[in-house]
Enzyme design. Structure first.
Site, PDB file in Angstrom:
ATOM      1  N   GLU A  83     -30.279 -15.324  37.241  1.00  0.00           N
ATOM      2  CA  GLU A  83     -29.109 -14.541  36.885  1.00  0.00           C
ATOM      3  C   GLU A  83     -29.179 -14.023  35.458  1.00  0.00           C
ATOM      4  O   GLU A  83     -29.558 -14.746  34.543  1.00  0.00           O
ATOM      5  CB  GLU A  83     -27.856 -15.412  36.981  1.00  0.00           C
ATOM      6  N   CYS A  96     -26.952 -11.744  28.462  1.00  0.00           N
ATOM      7  CA  CYS A  96     -27.063 -13.194  28.614  1.00  0.00           C
ATOM      8  C   CYS A  96     -28.188 -13.479  29.600  1.00  0.00           C
ATOM      9  O   CYS A  96     -28.130 -13.029  30.740  1.00  0.00           O
ATOM     10  CB  CYS A  96     -25.723 -13.742  29.105  1.00  0.00           C
ATOM     11  N   CYS A 103     -31.015 -25.991  36.462  1.00  0.00           N
ATOM     12  CA  CYS A 103     -31.014 -26.748  35.200  1.00  0.00           C
ATOM     13  C   CYS A 103     -31.082 -28.242  35.511  1.00  0.00           C
ATOM     14  O   CYS A 103     -30.364 -28.721  36.387  1.00  0.00           O
ATOM     15  CB  CYS A 103     -29.746 -26.444  34.397  1.00  0.00           C
ATOM     16  N   CYS A 107     -24.531 -31.580  33.234  1.00  0.00           N
ATOM     17  CA  CYS A 107     -23.193 -31.519  32.652  1.00  0.00           C
ATOM     18  C   CYS A 107     -22.173 -31.412  33.787  1.00  0.00           C
ATOM     19  O   CYS A 107     -22.354 -30.638  34.711  1.00  0.00           O
ATOM     20  CB  CYS A 107     -23.090 -30.329  31.704  1.00  0.00           C
ATOM     21  N   CYS A 110     -20.384 -27.890  34.799  1.00  0.00           N
ATOM     22  CA  CYS A 110     -21.210 -26.685  34.916  1.00  0.00           C
ATOM     23  C   CYS A 110     -21.744 -26.518  36.332  1.00  0.00           C
ATOM     24  O   CYS A 110     -22.334 -27.441  36.894  1.00  0.00           O
ATOM     25  CB  CYS A 110     -22.366 -26.774  33.922  1.00  0.00           C
ATOM     26  N   CYS A 327     -19.657 -18.255  31.704  1.00  0.00           N
ATOM     27  CA  CYS A 327     -20.434 -19.438  31.335  1.00  0.00           C
ATOM     28  C   CYS A 327     -20.251 -20.554  32.341  1.00  0.00           C
ATOM     29  O   CYS A 327     -19.136 -20.875  32.727  1.00  0.00           O
ATOM     30  CB  CYS A 327     -19.950 -20.017  30.010  1.00  0.00           C
TER      31      CYS A 327
HETATM   32  N1  SAH Z   1     -27.996 -25.099  28.783  1.00  0.00           N
HETATM   33  C1  SAH Z   1     -27.567 -24.489  27.585  1.00  0.00           C
HETATM   34  C2  SAH Z   1     -27.308 -22.996  27.742  1.00  0.00           C
HETATM   35  C3  SAH Z   1     -26.648 -22.555  29.009  1.00  0.00           C
HETATM   36  S1  SAH Z   1     -24.988 -23.111  29.271  1.00  0.00           S
HETATM   37  C4  SAH Z   1     -26.335 -25.194  27.029  1.00  0.00           C
HETATM   38  O1  SAH Z   1     -25.761 -26.025  27.727  1.00  0.00           O
HETATM   39  O2  SAH Z   1     -25.984 -24.916  25.882  1.00  0.00           O
HETATM   40  C5  SAH Z   1     -24.105 -21.983  28.194  1.00  0.00           C
HETATM   41  C6  SAH Z   1     -22.731 -22.468  27.765  1.00  0.00           C
HETATM   42  O3  SAH Z   1     -21.828 -22.514  28.851  1.00  0.00           O
HETATM   43  C7  SAH Z   1     -22.737 -23.871  27.170  1.00  0.00           C
HETATM   44  O4  SAH Z   1     -22.122 -23.852  25.917  1.00  0.00           O
HETATM   45  C8  SAH Z   1     -21.915 -24.679  28.148  1.00  0.00           C
HETATM   46  O5  SAH Z   1     -21.263 -25.721  27.505  1.00  0.00           O
HETATM   47  C9  SAH Z   1     -20.993 -23.628  28.696  1.00  0.00           C
HETATM   48  N2  SAH Z   1     -20.414 -23.966  29.999  1.00  0.00           N
HETATM   49  C10 SAH Z   1     -20.993 -24.661  31.000  1.00  0.00           C
HETATM   50  N3  SAH Z   1     -20.151 -24.751  32.043  1.00  0.00           N
HETATM   51  C11 SAH Z   1     -19.013 -24.099  31.694  1.00  0.00           C
HETATM   52  C12 SAH Z   1     -17.795 -23.833  32.386  1.00  0.00           C
HETATM   53  N4  SAH Z   1     -17.581 -24.246  33.630  1.00  0.00           N
HETATM   54  N5  SAH Z   1     -16.854 -23.115  31.722  1.00  0.00           N
HETATM   55  C13 SAH Z   1     -17.077 -22.668  30.467  1.00  0.00           C
HETATM   56  N6  SAH Z   1     -18.210 -22.869  29.796  1.00  0.00           N
HETATM   57  C14 SAH Z   1     -19.180 -23.589  30.405  1.00  0.00           C
HETATM   58 FE1  SF4 Z   2     -27.558 -27.080  32.007  1.00  0.00          FE
HETATM   59 FE2  SF4 Z   2     -25.102 -26.166  32.453  1.00  0.00          FE
HETATM   60 FE3  SF4 Z   2     -25.452 -28.332  30.929  1.00  0.00          FE
HETATM   61 FE4  SF4 Z   2     -26.188 -25.926  30.000  1.00  0.00          FE
HETATM   62  S1  SF4 Z   2     -24.114 -26.581  30.491  1.00  0.00           S
HETATM   63  S2  SF4 Z   2     -27.359 -27.852  29.932  1.00  0.00           S
HETATM   64  S3  SF4 Z   2     -26.868 -24.945  31.920  1.00  0.00           S
HETATM   65  S4  SF4 Z   2     -25.962 -28.154  33.117  1.00  0.00           S
END
Ligand code: SAH
Ligand code: SF4
Length: 341
Positions: A83, A96, A103, A107, A110, A327
């Site tokens: 994506e 982006c 991944c 988290c 996410c 995000c």
């Molecule tokens: N893996 C890296 C980059 C991709 S995620 C990281 O975690 O930084 C990019 C951003 O999206 C991160 O700051 C993460 O905390 C945020 N993010 C993940 N899930 C989200 C959600 N459901 N709503 C808003 N932001 C989210």
């Molecule tokens: Fe991976 Fe999503 Fe955590 Fe970023 S926020 S490290 S994309 S699981």
């Protein structure tokens, strides 16, 4: 392909400028095929076309949000999709891009985490996403303000060699010619890789996904904290070799009644007080299977007001939520995408 990769497939009999000629056509003019490099003699074009595949990704689908955000599903050579999102704004465009398919960092808030890791992207595939969007929208990063954020799918610091190679390709004057100040890599906090990034000669800006105000809370929300403790992450931030113009960006996803209280805000402010930093708050973008809620705008504003007294603090508008482009919503299952439009 870096210049040396191209030189490697040429014949020793080829003129010495040939590799550079091809490199510039691919990255500066962004041709799709070697056959389109009309400055090459016809015989060389035909012969090289068979040996060198430029291999920019192709779009499998795209989805448009009501706010102007466009989300692409790009198909890679092995058929997997990744994506890429374009967020146009009045004065600049932000692209982006993803660094992995899926991944491996789980988290809890996410959607990408639910996919697990399918594979790393190559440097060409990382650059290819940006070039695809530039070609499609006629963006020229030398002339207009184009930013790239590695905040799509994947944890860029777990694919650091390819990410750094991609950054070198994006910033090379002879090629795409972007400024390194316009590229940001975001990490969940892979401490040893942050140290390695800091040592790289050509490097992007760094953003850290903080998302919690205590060690215990972060362990819960981002289990990677069990391996790389919040304390060590903050130490790595303090030791990070910022350039004179640079700040660290801390991202903080606000989860309703979980990490969005005044006490959390005060702890975040205290934690970052002695760092050259700014904070970007983002209210959770919800999704199926995500066990958290989105705080109200007033809660977000109250949190910001507390943090802002100590550290510059901004609220990021969600972009493309209606098409699952925001995000943490990037997950390539196409049924979700079609459900959402
Ligand atoms: N893996 C890296 C980059 C991709 S995620 C990281 O975690 O930084 C990019 C951003 O999206 C991160 O700051 C993460 O905390 C945020 N993010 C993940 N899930 C989200 C959600 N459901 N709503 C808003 N932001 C989210
Ligand atoms: Fe991976 Fe999503 Fe955590 Fe970023 S926020 S490290 S994309 S699981």
């Amino acid at each position: 392909m870096e210049l040396s990769d191209i030189a490697g497939v040429l014949d020793p009999g080829d003129p010495p400028y040939r590799a550079r000629q091809i490199y510039q056509a691919v990255y500066d003019r962004r041709v799709e095929r070697i056959a389109q490099i009309t400055t090459l003699p016809k015989a060389a074009r035909e012969e090289l076309e068979a040996r060198l595949d430029v291999g920019w990704p192709k779009a499998a689908a795209h989805f448009d949000s009501t706010d102007g955000t466009r989300r692409y599903l790009l198909r890679l050579a092995d058929g997997r999709t990744v994506e890429t999102v374009l967020m146009p704004e009045e004065s600049r465009d932000t692209i982006c891009i993803s660094s992995q398919v899926g991944c491996p960092v789980n988290c809890r808030f996410c959607l990408t985490a639910l996919m697990g890791l399918e594979r790393h992207l190559t440097a060409g595939e990382i650059v290819g996403q940006a070039v695809y969007v530039m070609r499609e929208h006629g963006l020229d990063p030398r002339r207009s303000q184009t930013n790239i954020v590695m905040m799509g799918m994947g944890e860029p610091l777990l694919n650091l060699a390819n990410v750094l190679k991609a950054v070198r390709l994006l910033t090379d004057e002879q090629g795409i010619g972007m400024s390194g100040r316009r590229i940001t890599v975001s990490t969940s906090g892979i401490v040893p890789a942050m140290e390695e990034l800091g040592r790289a000669e050509v490097r992007p800006k760094l953003a850290i996904s903080l998302n919690a105000s205590t060690e215990e809370q972060r362990r819960e929300l981002m289990p990677i904290t069990r391996k790389y403790h919040l304390r060590d992450l903050l130490d790595a931030c303090r030791g990070y070799p910022l350039r004179p113009w640079e700040k660290l960006t801390f991202e903080y996803v606000l989860l309703k009644d979980v990490n969005d209280t005044d006490a959390d805000a005060r702890r975040v402010a205290r934690m970052l007080a002695n760092l050259r930093a700014k904070v970007n708050l983002i209210a959770l973008n919800p999704g199926p299977g995500i066990p958290y809620g989105t705080p109200a705008d007033e809660r977000v504003a109250a949190f910001q007001a507390i943090v802002r007294k100590t550290v510059p603090c901004f609220v990021r508008k969600p972009r493309g939520r209606d098409i699952y482009a925001a995000c943490g919503q990037l997950k390539r299952i196409e049924s979700i995408a079609s459900e959402a439009i």
